[in-house]
Write a protein that holds these residues in place. Structure first.
Motif, mmCIF file in Angstrom:
data_model
loop_
_atom_site.group_PDB
_atom_site.id
_atom_site.type_symbol
_atom_site.label_atom_id
_atom_site.label_comp_id
_atom_site.label_asym_id
_atom_site.label_seq_id
_atom_site.Cartn_x
_atom_site.Cartn_y
_atom_site.Cartn_z
ATOM 1 N N LEU A 36 0.839 -1.198 0.000
ATOM 2 C CA LEU A 36 0.000 0.000 0.000
ATOM 3 C C LEU A 36 0.877 1.252 0.000
ATOM 4 O O LEU A 36 0.590 2.223 -0.706
ATOM 5 N N ARG A 50 -6.009 -7.139 -4.114
ATOM 6 C CA ARG A 50 -7.371 -6.856 -3.691
ATOM 7 C C ARG A 50 -7.432 -5.633 -2.774
ATOM 8 O O ARG A 50 -8.332 -4.804 -2.888
ATOM 9 N N LEU A 51 -6.465 -5.506 -1.842
ATOM 10 C CA LEU A 51 -6.436 -4.355 -0.939
ATOM 11 C C LEU A 51 -6.273 -3.062 -1.729
ATOM 12 O O LEU A 51 -6.978 -2.080 -1.490
ATOM 13 N N ARG A 52 -5.350 -3.053 -2.689
ATOM 14 C CA ARG A 52 -5.139 -1.853 -3.513
ATOM 15 C C ARG A 52 -6.403 -1.502 -4.280
ATOM 16 O O ARG A 52 -6.771 -0.328 -4.373
ATOM 17 N N ASN A 73 -9.504 -2.188 -3.426
ATOM 18 C CA ASN A 73 -10.497 -1.677 -2.484
ATOM 19 C C ASN A 73 -10.209 -0.231 -2.093
ATOM 20 O O ASN A 73 -11.117 0.590 -2.001
ATOM 21 N N SER A 81 -9.571 -0.015 6.546
ATOM 22 C CA SER A 81 -9.828 -1.408 6.223
ATOM 23 C C SER A 81 -10.341 -2.019 7.516
ATOM 24 O O SER A 81 -9.606 -2.159 8.485
ATOM 25 N N VAL A 139 -13.095 -2.328 3.283
ATOM 26 C CA VAL A 139 -12.438 -1.029 3.154
ATOM 27 C C VAL A 139 -13.505 0.024 2.928
ATOM 28 O O VAL A 139 -14.386 -0.136 2.079
ATOM 29 N N GLN A 178 -6.495 0.528 8.234
ATOM 30 C CA GLN A 178 -6.605 -0.886 7.919
ATOM 31 C C GLN A 178 -6.705 -1.691 9.208
ATOM 32 O O GLN A 178 -6.059 -1.380 10.188
ATOM 33 N N GLU A 187 -6.635 -5.894 10.637
ATOM 34 C CA GLU A 187 -6.156 -7.194 10.180
ATOM 35 C C GLU A 187 -7.136 -8.268 10.564
ATOM 36 O O GLU A 187 -7.930 -8.154 11.400
#
Length: 144
Positions: free
Chosen positions: A7, A31-33, A35, A107, A112, A142, A144
Protein backbone atom coordinates in the motif's frame (compact mmCIF):
# COMPACT_ATOMS: atom_id res chain seq x y z
CA UNK A 1 12.06 -8.75 -4.96
CA UNK A 2 9.78 -8.90 -1.92
CA UNK A 3 7.66 -5.84 -1.25
CA UNK A 4 7.02 -5.34 2.47
CA UNK A 5 4.55 -2.47 2.14
CA UNK A 6 2.42 -2.77 -1.02
CA UNK A 7 0.00 0.00 0.00
CA UNK A 8 2.92 2.33 0.75
CA UNK A 9 4.37 1.49 -2.66
CA UNK A 10 1.09 2.43 -4.37
CA UNK A 11 0.94 5.71 -2.43
CA UNK A 12 4.53 6.53 -3.44
CA UNK A 13 3.74 5.78 -7.09
CA UNK A 14 0.68 8.06 -7.03
CA UNK A 15 2.67 10.85 -5.34
CA UNK A 16 5.59 10.56 -7.76
CA UNK A 17 3.32 10.47 -10.83
CA UNK A 18 1.47 13.58 -9.68
CA UNK A 19 4.77 15.41 -9.07
CA UNK A 20 5.54 14.73 -12.76
CA UNK A 21 1.96 15.64 -13.88
CA UNK A 22 1.37 12.18 -15.33
CA UNK A 23 -2.17 11.29 -16.43
CA UNK A 24 -1.84 7.62 -15.43
CA UNK A 25 0.30 5.46 -13.17
CA UNK A 26 0.59 1.66 -12.93
CA UNK A 27 0.94 -0.44 -9.80
CA UNK A 28 0.89 -4.21 -9.23
CA UNK A 29 -2.63 -5.51 -8.64
CA UNK A 30 -3.95 -6.71 -5.29
CA UNK A 31 -7.37 -6.86 -3.69
CA UNK A 32 -6.44 -4.36 -0.94
CA UNK A 33 -5.14 -1.85 -3.51
CA UNK A 34 -8.34 -2.25 -5.57
CA UNK A 35 -10.50 -1.68 -2.48
CA UNK A 36 -8.54 1.46 -1.54
CA UNK A 37 -8.79 2.72 -5.13
CA UNK A 38 -12.57 2.09 -5.06
CA UNK A 39 -12.85 4.43 -2.06
CA UNK A 40 -10.55 7.02 -3.68
CA UNK A 41 -12.71 6.94 -6.81
CA UNK A 42 -16.01 7.17 -4.93
CA UNK A 43 -14.67 10.14 -2.91
CA UNK A 44 -13.55 11.88 -6.12
CA UNK A 45 -9.75 11.80 -5.71
CA UNK A 46 -8.96 9.78 -8.84
CA UNK A 47 -10.78 9.46 -12.16
CA UNK A 48 -10.72 5.68 -11.97
CA UNK A 49 -8.59 2.61 -12.49
CA UNK A 50 -8.48 -0.45 -14.71
CA UNK A 51 -7.01 -3.91 -14.18
CA UNK A 52 -4.54 -4.83 -16.93
CA UNK A 53 -3.41 -8.44 -17.45
CA UNK A 54 0.03 -8.82 -19.06
CA UNK A 55 1.09 -11.77 -21.22
CA UNK A 56 3.57 -12.91 -18.54
CA UNK A 57 0.66 -13.49 -16.12
CA UNK A 58 1.22 -10.41 -13.95
CA UNK A 59 -1.74 -8.14 -13.31
CA UNK A 60 -1.41 -4.38 -12.88
CA UNK A 61 -3.77 -1.59 -11.96
CA UNK A 62 -3.64 1.46 -14.20
CA UNK A 63 -4.75 4.47 -12.14
CA UNK A 64 -6.11 7.57 -13.87
CA UNK A 65 -5.07 10.57 -11.81
CA UNK A 66 -7.30 13.60 -11.43
CA UNK A 67 -6.26 17.24 -11.87
CA UNK A 68 -8.14 20.52 -11.38
CA UNK A 69 -6.83 23.70 -13.07
CA UNK A 70 -3.56 21.89 -13.76
CA UNK A 71 -3.04 21.04 -10.07
CA UNK A 72 -3.36 17.48 -8.74
CA UNK A 73 -6.53 16.85 -6.72
CA UNK A 74 -4.47 14.93 -4.15
CA UNK A 75 -1.95 17.47 -2.88
CA UNK A 76 -0.44 15.39 -0.07
CA UNK A 77 -0.35 11.64 0.41
CA UNK A 78 1.55 9.68 3.06
CA UNK A 79 1.43 6.39 4.97
CA UNK A 80 0.51 6.42 8.67
CA UNK A 81 0.44 2.77 9.76
CA UNK A 82 3.49 0.89 8.54
CA UNK A 83 4.50 -2.78 8.70
CA UNK A 84 6.83 -2.05 11.65
CA UNK A 85 4.37 0.22 13.46
CA UNK A 86 0.63 -0.41 13.24
CA UNK A 87 -1.70 2.40 14.32
CA UNK A 88 -5.24 1.42 15.31
CA UNK A 89 -8.26 3.55 16.17
CA UNK A 90 -11.58 2.61 17.73
CA UNK A 91 -14.74 4.00 16.18
CA UNK A 92 -14.85 6.71 18.88
CA UNK A 93 -11.20 7.62 18.27
CA UNK A 94 -11.32 7.77 14.47
CA UNK A 95 -9.39 10.86 13.43
CA UNK A 96 -11.26 13.90 12.16
CA UNK A 97 -9.25 14.72 9.07
CA UNK A 98 -8.95 18.49 8.53
CA UNK A 99 -11.75 19.03 11.03
CA UNK A 100 -14.16 16.84 9.08
CA UNK A 101 -13.35 18.22 5.62
CA UNK A 102 -11.06 15.28 4.82
CA UNK A 103 -11.56 11.56 4.37
CA UNK A 104 -9.95 8.67 6.20
CA UNK A 105 -9.85 5.28 4.50
CA UNK A 106 -10.23 2.28 6.80
CA UNK A 107 -9.83 -1.41 6.22
CA UNK A 108 -12.28 -2.80 8.76
CA UNK A 109 -13.79 -6.21 9.47
CA UNK A 110 -16.67 -5.01 7.26
CA UNK A 111 -14.32 -4.07 4.38
CA UNK A 112 -12.44 -1.03 3.15
CA UNK A 113 -14.46 2.17 3.61
CA UNK A 114 -14.29 5.91 4.19
CA UNK A 115 -14.28 7.19 7.78
CA UNK A 116 -17.85 8.53 7.60
CA UNK A 117 -19.04 5.10 6.44
CA UNK A 118 -17.05 3.44 9.27
CA UNK A 119 -18.73 5.71 11.82
CA UNK A 120 -22.14 4.81 10.36
CA UNK A 121 -21.23 1.09 10.51
CA UNK A 122 -19.76 1.55 14.04
CA UNK A 123 -16.36 -0.01 13.25
CA UNK A 124 -12.77 1.11 13.86
CA UNK A 125 -9.58 0.25 12.04
CA UNK A 126 -5.87 0.65 11.45
CA UNK A 127 -4.51 4.01 10.31
CA UNK A 128 -2.47 3.40 7.17
CA UNK A 129 -1.97 6.64 5.23
CA UNK A 130 -2.96 10.26 4.89
CA UNK A 131 -3.44 12.45 1.85
CA UNK A 132 -4.85 15.88 1.22
CA UNK A 133 -6.17 17.82 -1.70
CA UNK A 134 -6.76 21.48 -1.18
CA UNK A 135 -9.28 21.21 1.63
CA UNK A 136 -9.45 17.41 1.73
CA UNK A 137 -7.26 14.88 3.50
CA UNK A 138 -7.39 11.13 3.04
CA UNK A 139 -6.27 8.86 5.83
CA UNK A 140 -5.94 5.24 4.89
CA UNK A 141 -6.68 2.87 7.72
CA UNK A 142 -6.60 -0.89 7.92
CA UNK A 143 -7.53 -3.70 10.29
CA UNK A 144 -6.16 -7.19 10.18
Amino acid sequence: MALNDPLGDMIARIHNAQMRSKAKVSTPSSRLRMNVLDVLKSEGFIRGYAAVEHSNGHAELEIELKYFDGEPVIREISRISKPGRRVYASVKALPRVNNGLGVAILSTPKGVMADHDARDANVGGESSARSSSGKTVIEMMQTE
